[in-house]
Motif scaffolding. Sequence first.
Motif, PDB file in Angstrom:
ATOM      1  N   VAL A 280       0.810  -1.218   0.000  1.00 15.44           N
ATOM      2  CA  VAL A 280       0.000   0.000   0.000  1.00 15.44           C
ATOM      3  C   VAL A 280       0.840   1.263   0.000  1.00 15.44           C
ATOM      4  O   VAL A 280       0.321   2.351  -0.184  1.00 15.44           O
ATOM      5  CB  VAL A 280      -0.972   0.044   1.198  1.00 15.44           C
ATOM      6  CG1 VAL A 280      -1.957  -1.103   1.111  1.00 15.44           C
ATOM      7  CG2 VAL A 280      -0.225   0.020   2.528  1.00 15.44           C
ATOM      8  N   ASP A 281       2.138   1.145   0.224  1.00 13.51           N
ATOM      9  CA  ASP A 281       2.929   2.361   0.360  1.00 13.51           C
ATOM     10  C   ASP A 281       4.282   2.287  -0.349  1.00 13.51           C
ATOM     11  O   ASP A 281       4.492   2.919  -1.386  1.00 13.51           O
ATOM     12  CB  ASP A 281       3.121   2.679   1.854  1.00 13.51           C
ATOM     13  CG  ASP A 281       3.427   4.144   2.103  1.00 13.51           C
ATOM     14  OD1 ASP A 281       3.717   4.843   1.127  1.00 13.51           O
ATOM     15  OD2 ASP A 281       3.380   4.595   3.263  1.00 13.51           O
ATOM     16  N   ALA A 282       5.206   1.469   0.166  1.00 16.47           N
ATOM     17  CA  ALA A 282       6.600   1.584  -0.268  1.00 16.47           C
ATOM     18  C   ALA A 282       6.853   1.216  -1.723  1.00 16.47           C
ATOM     19  O   ALA A 282       7.782   1.746  -2.341  1.00 16.47           O
ATOM     20  CB  ALA A 282       7.489   0.732   0.642  1.00 16.47           C
TER      21      ALA A 282
ATOM     22  N   ALA B 132      -1.975   0.439   9.343  1.00 17.36           N
ATOM     23  CA  ALA B 132      -1.818   1.806   9.864  1.00 17.36           C
ATOM     24  C   ALA B 132      -1.583   2.785   8.712  1.00 17.36           C
ATOM     25  O   ALA B 132      -2.122   3.903   8.714  1.00 17.36           O
ATOM     26  CB  ALA B 132      -0.652   1.861  10.851  1.00 17.36           C
ATOM     27  N   GLU B 133      -0.815   2.364   7.713  1.00 20.94           N
ATOM     28  CA  GLU B 133      -0.564   3.258   6.565  1.00 20.94           C
ATOM     29  C   GLU B 133      -1.844   3.437   5.734  1.00 20.94           C
ATOM     30  O   GLU B 133      -2.043   4.486   5.120  1.00 20.94           O
ATOM     31  CB  GLU B 133       0.565   2.720   5.673  1.00 20.94           C
ATOM     32  CG  GLU B 133       1.932   2.612   6.341  1.00 20.94           C
ATOM     33  CD  GLU B 133       2.722   3.929   6.413  1.00 20.94           C
ATOM     34  OE1 GLU B 133       2.146   5.008   6.188  1.00 20.94           O
ATOM     35  OE2 GLU B 133       3.934   3.845   6.709  1.00 20.94           O
ATOM     36  N   VAL B 134      -2.695   2.422   5.719  1.00 20.46           N
ATOM     37  CA  VAL B 134      -3.958   2.562   4.985  1.00 20.46           C
ATOM     38  C   VAL B 134      -4.868   3.566   5.709  1.00 20.46           C
ATOM     39  O   VAL B 134      -5.516   4.402   5.078  1.00 20.46           O
ATOM     40  CB  VAL B 134      -4.671   1.204   4.828  1.00 20.46           C
ATOM     41  CG1 VAL B 134      -5.942   1.373   3.995  1.00 20.46           C
ATOM     42  CG2 VAL B 134      -3.757   0.172   4.164  1.00 20.46           C
TER      43      VAL B 134
ATOM     44  N   GLY C 183       1.292  11.709  10.635  1.00 18.60           N
ATOM     45  CA  GLY C 183       1.669  10.740  11.672  1.00 18.60           C
ATOM     46  C   GLY C 183       3.149  10.435  11.705  1.00 18.60           C
ATOM     47  O   GLY C 183       3.653   9.878  12.678  1.00 18.60           O
ATOM     48  N   HIS C 184       3.866  10.801  10.630  1.00 21.11           N
ATOM     49  CA  HIS C 184       5.258  10.359  10.503  1.00 21.11           C
ATOM     50  C   HIS C 184       6.268  11.220  11.260  1.00 21.11           C
ATOM     51  O   HIS C 184       7.356  10.752  11.563  1.00 21.11           O
ATOM     52  CB  HIS C 184       5.654  10.258   9.026  1.00 21.11           C
ATOM     53  CG  HIS C 184       5.153   9.009   8.380  1.00 21.11           C
ATOM     54  ND1 HIS C 184       3.807   8.728   8.269  1.00 21.11           N
ATOM     55  CD2 HIS C 184       5.803   7.945   7.849  1.00 21.11           C
ATOM     56  CE1 HIS C 184       3.657   7.560   7.666  1.00 21.11           C
ATOM     57  NE2 HIS C 184       4.851   7.058   7.404  1.00 21.11           N
ATOM     58  N   THR C 185       5.903  12.484  11.533  1.00 20.83           N
ATOM     59  CA  THR C 185       6.844  13.315  12.298  1.00 20.83           C
ATOM     60  C   THR C 185       7.026  12.683  13.677  1.00 20.83           C
ATOM     61  O   THR C 185       8.144  12.420  14.128  1.00 20.83           O
ATOM     62  CB  THR C 185       6.285  14.749  12.427  1.00 20.83           C
ATOM     63  OG1 THR C 185       6.001  15.227  11.125  1.00 20.83           O
ATOM     64  CG2 THR C 185       7.271  15.664  13.117  1.00 20.83           C
TER      65      THR C 185
ATOM     66  N   LEU D 261       7.406  -1.605  15.130  1.00 12.81           N
ATOM     67  CA  LEU D 261       7.464  -1.692  13.666  1.00 12.81           C
ATOM     68  C   LEU D 261       7.083  -0.306  13.146  1.00 12.81           C
ATOM     69  O   LEU D 261       6.370   0.441  13.828  1.00 12.81           O
ATOM     70  CB  LEU D 261       6.452  -2.724  13.155  1.00 12.81           C
ATOM     71  CG  LEU D 261       6.703  -4.179  13.546  1.00 12.81           C
ATOM     72  CD1 LEU D 261       5.584  -5.062  12.985  1.00 12.81           C
ATOM     73  CD2 LEU D 261       8.057  -4.641  13.021  1.00 12.81           C
ATOM     74  N   HIS D 262       7.524   0.017  11.947  1.00 20.93           N
ATOM     75  CA  HIS D 262       7.240   1.351  11.411  1.00 20.93           C
ATOM     76  C   HIS D 262       5.731   1.667  11.466  1.00 20.93           C
ATOM     77  O   HIS D 262       5.322   2.723  11.946  1.00 20.93           O
ATOM     78  CB  HIS D 262       7.767   1.453   9.980  1.00 20.93           C
ATOM     79  CG  HIS D 262       7.392   2.727   9.298  1.00 20.93           C
ATOM     80  ND1 HIS D 262       7.869   3.950   9.710  1.00 20.93           N
ATOM     81  CD2 HIS D 262       6.554   2.981   8.259  1.00 20.93           C
ATOM     82  CE1 HIS D 262       7.344   4.892   8.953  1.00 20.93           C
ATOM     83  NE2 HIS D 262       6.552   4.333   8.056  1.00 20.93           N
ATOM     84  N   GLY D 263       4.906   0.736  11.024  1.00 17.07           N
ATOM     85  CA  GLY D 263       3.464   0.977  11.010  1.00 17.07           C
ATOM     86  C   GLY D 263       2.888   1.162  12.420  1.00 17.07           C
ATOM     87  O   GLY D 263       1.948   1.941  12.616  1.00 17.07           O
TER      88      GLY D 263
ATOM     89  N   ALA E 116       4.496   2.533  14.896  1.00 18.63           N
ATOM     90  CA  ALA E 116       4.861   3.907  15.268  1.00 18.63           C
ATOM     91  C   ALA E 116       3.961   4.904  14.536  1.00 18.63           C
ATOM     92  O   ALA E 116       3.575   5.940  15.090  1.00 18.63           O
ATOM     93  CB  ALA E 116       6.324   4.165  14.940  1.00 18.63           C
ATOM     94  N   VAL E 117       3.579   4.573  13.292  1.00 22.20           N
ATOM     95  CA  VAL E 117       2.693   5.467  12.533  1.00 22.20           C
ATOM     96  C   VAL E 117       1.322   5.554  13.217  1.00 22.20           C
ATOM     97  O   VAL E 117       0.748   6.636  13.344  1.00 22.20           O
ATOM     98  CB  VAL E 117       2.554   4.996  11.064  1.00 22.20           C
ATOM     99  CG1 VAL E 117       1.431   5.737  10.348  1.00 22.20           C
ATOM    100  CG2 VAL E 117       3.879   5.179  10.323  1.00 22.20           C
ATOM    101  N   ALA E 118       0.809   4.429  13.682  1.00 18.97           N
ATOM    102  CA  ALA E 118      -0.492   4.450  14.367  1.00 18.97           C
ATOM    103  C   ALA E 118      -0.424   5.375  15.584  1.00 18.97           C
ATOM    104  O   ALA E 118      -1.321   6.212  15.799  1.00 18.97           O
ATOM    105  CB  ALA E 118      -0.886   3.032  14.789  1.00 18.97           C
TER     106      ALA E 118
END
Length: 519
Positions: free
Chosen positions: A301-303, A349-351, A412-414, A429-431, A433-435
């Motif tokens: 969905v992202d990278a 989380a990215e979705v 959410g990424h900052t 996991l990155h996602g 942390a994004v949540a």
Amino acid sequence: MRSLFLAGFMGTGKSTIGPRAAARLGIPFVDTDEIIAHEAGVSIPELWQREGEAKFRDREAAVVRRYLDEAPHVVALGGGSLLLRNLRHAVLDRATVITLTADAPEILRRVGDVSTRPNLAGADPLERIRELLAAREGSYAECHAQLATDGFDADDVASAACAVVQRDPIVLPLGNRTYTVDVVNDAPEALTDAIARTAPSSLVIVTDTTVRRARGHVLDRALSHLAISRIDVTLPPGEDQKSITTAQTIWDAALGARVDRETLVVAFGGGVTSDLAGFAASTLLRGVRLITVPTTLLAMVDASVGGKTGFDHPAGKNLVGTIHQPRAVVIDVAHLSTLPVREMRAGLAEVVKIALVTSEALFQKLEVAGASLLDPKSPALLEVIRDAVTLKARIVRDDELEGGKRALLNLGHTVAHGLEAHTAYRKYLHGEAVALGLCAELEIMAERGFTPRELVDRTRRLLMALGLATHAPRDELRAAARFVMTDKKRRGATLAFPVVMALGSAEVRQVPLDLLDRP
Ligand SMILES: NC(=O)c1ccc[n+]([C@@H]2O[C@H](COP(=O)([O-])OP(=O)(O)OC[C@H]3O[C@@H](n4cnc5c(N)ncnc54)[C@H](O)[C@@H]3O)[C@@H](O)[C@H]2O)c1
Ligand SMILES: [Zn+2]
């Protein structure tokens, strides 16, 4: 089924291929020139003479838009119909667009009497055709597929066009760098075909050992039908592999095997693999072609879409890299059958992020489907992946180099990057942390009165339903804010911050850095 719009220069065979494709698909065929002439009651050359090109283009655009709203048709377009970017993108969003091609002498031969073609008026029609083809190249390239018609049987071209309609790929229109994303379920042949379409001299397969063990057999099956030599570069898994040293490993393997500029790099794995393989592809021999085959939900969905490549530096994550768009992306959701559920959640989380900034409808779909999305076999998951890719593709289409709205994808990424750095990339996991970052950033913006308070609560409920944590420990949040502030202060006192004004609608604002400094 979507409508099939046939684009391309005059004389490329639209009215020959169109009826054949329509018969195969069992839908009606129309020709926009015929409709315009019929409605105006005069021939097209007469109309050009009477009203001029601009007026004609208006009539044409109205007919094109009308057929976008109709039941599926095969629509043969005039040669200049989709030259306007907005109209072209509206058609790409809602129909399958195939550009038919032929070389200039063949076009001239097929057109015959140029006196009836107002656009070819002048001393040297062949030169005029070449000129127009060159000027329109980037627009014609923005399509789901280009099919050559010179030297090919019309029925074969029609059948190839129908296959594209059935495949129904998502397109990312970027002029000559346009590419498609296929979303399939358990169809290794989708990768076989994507590779075959690029006709490479050799393959450089980049993957990691975990993916090799879990999914390698599917990759091998896809490649077994191709007689192309391959080099395998299998890396240890994990974010700490995202370094210049690993890029060097890929360069060494490829150059050691003496690959040439026609080689194709295939990134088979998660975001770490696609970032590294993408970087290696963008730099090898000053740039070779790349296909991404994401095997994590996050990469799907992202990278894997959008062309950002790179690796981490001791000074921070993703600080060195390039933008190098792939030639194709092949998403097979069957790869998710071996992905740990924790990684599935992280991808979701990215979705949620992309839904918050672009689409209320997708957000609602996520709410309705809830935890069922953690099952890789769920039909709702496939649909959600398609939606997320479509939405991301639209953002990248409009702002490839992140001069503006692409920065919305940093929602959410900052905070997430601060949390990841503070916990040395080990805890989350990155996602995940994004949540946490989504909740923290929405909260900050709600306190400032920008984001509706109920949206913060609603987002937390959705993330919780997906099994994601929504409250980072206070001390970590404080440390994350400190990290971001010291890091970014080196670059300026303000921060480009995505602000969600309403569900599915967001804007990037320059905000003072101390915004993050909460008690
Ligand atoms: N370029 C971009 O636009 C972009 C966007 C988002 C994220 N990223 C980057 O992506 C990375 C995160 O991606 P990720 O979450 O995919 O991480 P990842 O590539 O590390 O994959 C996560 C783990 O899952 C394993 N795995 C992958 N597919 C599997 C499968 N089908 N079955 C079993 N195990 C499997 C991997 O071996 C790895 O251990 C980060 O480095 C991030 O910076 C890049
Ligand atoms: Zn991310």
